[in-house]
Design a protein around this motif. Structure first.
Motif, PDB file in Angstrom:
ATOM      1  N   ASP D  34       0.838  -1.210   0.000  1.00  0.00           N
ATOM      2  CA  ASP D  34       0.000   0.000   0.000  1.00  0.00           C
ATOM      3  C   ASP D  34       0.873   1.259   0.000  1.00  0.00           C
ATOM      4  N   TYR D  35       1.913   1.234   0.805  1.00  0.00           N
ATOM      5  CA  TYR D  35       2.828   2.367   0.902  1.00  0.00           C
ATOM      6  C   TYR D  35       3.456   2.689  -0.460  1.00  0.00           C
ATOM      7  N   LEU D  36       3.929   1.633  -1.125  1.00  0.00           N
ATOM      8  CA  LEU D  36       4.567   1.840  -2.434  1.00  0.00           C
ATOM      9  C   LEU D  36       3.559   2.360  -3.464  1.00  0.00           C
ATOM     10  N   MET D  37       2.326   1.812  -3.426  1.00  0.00           N
ATOM     11  CA  MET D  37       1.320   2.222  -4.406  1.00  0.00           C
ATOM     12  C   MET D  37       0.903   3.693  -4.199  1.00  0.00           C
ATOM     13  N   ASP D  38       0.987   4.170  -2.939  1.00  0.00           N
ATOM     14  CA  ASP D  38       0.712   5.585  -2.672  1.00  0.00           C
ATOM     15  C   ASP D  38       1.878   6.474  -3.116  1.00  0.00           C
ATOM     16  N   LEU D  39       3.058   5.908  -3.061  1.00  0.00           N
ATOM     17  CA  LEU D  39       4.281   6.656  -3.326  1.00  0.00           C
ATOM     18  C   LEU D  39       4.394   7.098  -4.779  1.00  0.00           C
ATOM     19  N   SER D  48      -1.318  -3.399  -9.170  1.00  0.00           N
ATOM     20  CA  SER D  48      -2.768  -3.243  -9.077  1.00  0.00           C
ATOM     21  C   SER D  48      -3.552  -4.477  -9.503  1.00  0.00           C
ATOM     22  N   ASP D  49      -2.966  -5.331 -10.329  1.00  0.00           N
ATOM     23  CA  ASP D  49      -3.727  -6.525 -10.744  1.00  0.00           C
ATOM     24  C   ASP D  49      -3.657  -7.631  -9.695  1.00  0.00           C
ATOM     25  N   LYS D  50      -2.957  -7.373  -8.591  1.00  0.00           N
ATOM     26  CA  LYS D  50      -2.823  -8.324  -7.465  1.00  0.00           C
ATOM     27  C   LYS D  50      -2.152  -9.627  -7.871  1.00  0.00           C
ATOM     28  N   ARG D  51      -1.582  -9.675  -9.060  1.00  0.00           N
ATOM     29  CA  ARG D  51      -0.911 -10.904  -9.502  1.00  0.00           C
ATOM     30  C   ARG D  51       0.560 -10.852  -9.098  1.00  0.00           C
TER      31      ARG D  51
END
Lengths: 138, 82, 138, 82
Positions: D34-39, D48-51
């Motif tokens: 989550d931290y990286l995706m916000d960064l 984002s595809d959770k794969r």
């Protein structure tokens, strides 16, 4: 492609697999080698394999054909030796090649199971103490 | 009619093949075995444990298979290859 | 004996089997070879295999150890290649040897199934039209 | 903390590894993602595809695994070897 060989000479598994044409190899190749064991731990001197040539050829050929169709193989090789063999010498080689590994495994195991109870080969073990014909198991 | 023997049965009989003429009342594979066992004790020794198979034209057959017109019959112990 | 190798070079199945000590060969030897296929029939130029070396080694080692104990193997060899490969090139070799063929087959199939979903290797296919990472199946 | 990326994820991120310092509130592997995706949006594209899978010390871990004191974390797509 189906290939059956009954021979006294040793075989080389690498050469057999290499011979399979590249397009026919198809992803998954399963091999089974059965080799001579010292079953009774009586210092096996050698193992003699007797066979009924005409019928052995027929049984191996039919078994390969059935497996080939039933598991959609691209390749099926069966080599069985006869004559006098020593401990650890290879006796039988079965190679099954298919696009899908499950089918290559199933076909291979079917072939060896079927041969064990239907192909006319007989093993005689000569140990230091005695000579005897091996009894059929399972 | 040619008979072929293999492995332990060949060893007990002391021959790998032989040619015999059957009386007309011998019809099935079972009749053949009975006939041979009556003929000589050596066949009794070879077949009495019932651990044998019969192949006609290189195909396994049952004891009731009609062998009257068969040319070649193989008799052998359970196979142990592979 | 367990042997794990991760290498870019090709392997020779005959040599691997020959290397197994005669006493350890133990009757039944099953081999699996997975090789490069042209999955999409788009004229595959080559297949690139990327891997996570430290983890790949660990996963193969643990998988071999589990199979070794669980199916009472006398021998277990796993060789997995990485780098750029061509159609029909062998990717993975698994050899399982045991006194009983059922166990050699089961162990071998377990290992390849487990590796397919747990060993950190990734395939990228370069065809004449495009390049793409292969998706995981089953 | 060192992050390792492989295969498609490595390609999307344009790097095979990087060293980052995490804020103290990042405890689990899931927090890290989550931290990286916000960064940065590039991580959103990558994850984002959770794969993807996470390995700590070369062992697969779940998203609730506490990575606070881990030194090396690998993030990679589903494996396709064999």
């Amino acid at each position: 492609m189906i290939k059956i060989r009954i021979q006294s000479e040793a075989f080389n598994i690498e050469n057999e697999i290499k011979e399979i044409s590249r397009s026919k190899l198809n992803g998954a190749t399963v091999s089974f080698i059965g080799s001579v064991r010292d079953l009774k731990s009586e210092n096996l001197k050698n193992l003699e394999i007797e066979h009924f040539p005409k019928m052995a050829e027929k049984v191996l050929e039919k078994t390969a054909q059935y497996a080939f169709k039933n598991w959609n193989l691209s390749q099926c090789i069966i080599i069985h030796r006869y004559g006098k063999l020593k401990i650890a010498d290879p006796i039988v080689l079965i190679i099954t090649s298919s696009p899908h590994r499950k089918e290559a495994f199933k076909a291979n195991e079917y072939i060896i199971d079927f041969l064990k109870t239907n192909a006319p080969f007989w093993k005689k073990e000569n140990t230091e103490k005695r000579s005897y014909w091996v009894n059929q198991k399972n | 009619m040619k008979l072929l023997y293999f492995a332990k049965i060949r060893e007990i009989l002391g021959r790998s093949d032989e040619t015999i003429s059957l009386p007309p009342n011998i019809l099935s594979a079972g009749d053949l075995i009975d006939y041979l066992m009556d003929l000589d004790d050596i066949y009794k020794t070879a077949f009495s444990d019932k651990r044998f198979f019969i192949a006609v034209d290189e195909e396994f057959v049952e004891m009731d298979f009609i062998i009257k017109n068969s040319k070649e019959i193989a008799i052998f112990p359970p196979v142990t290859g592979g």
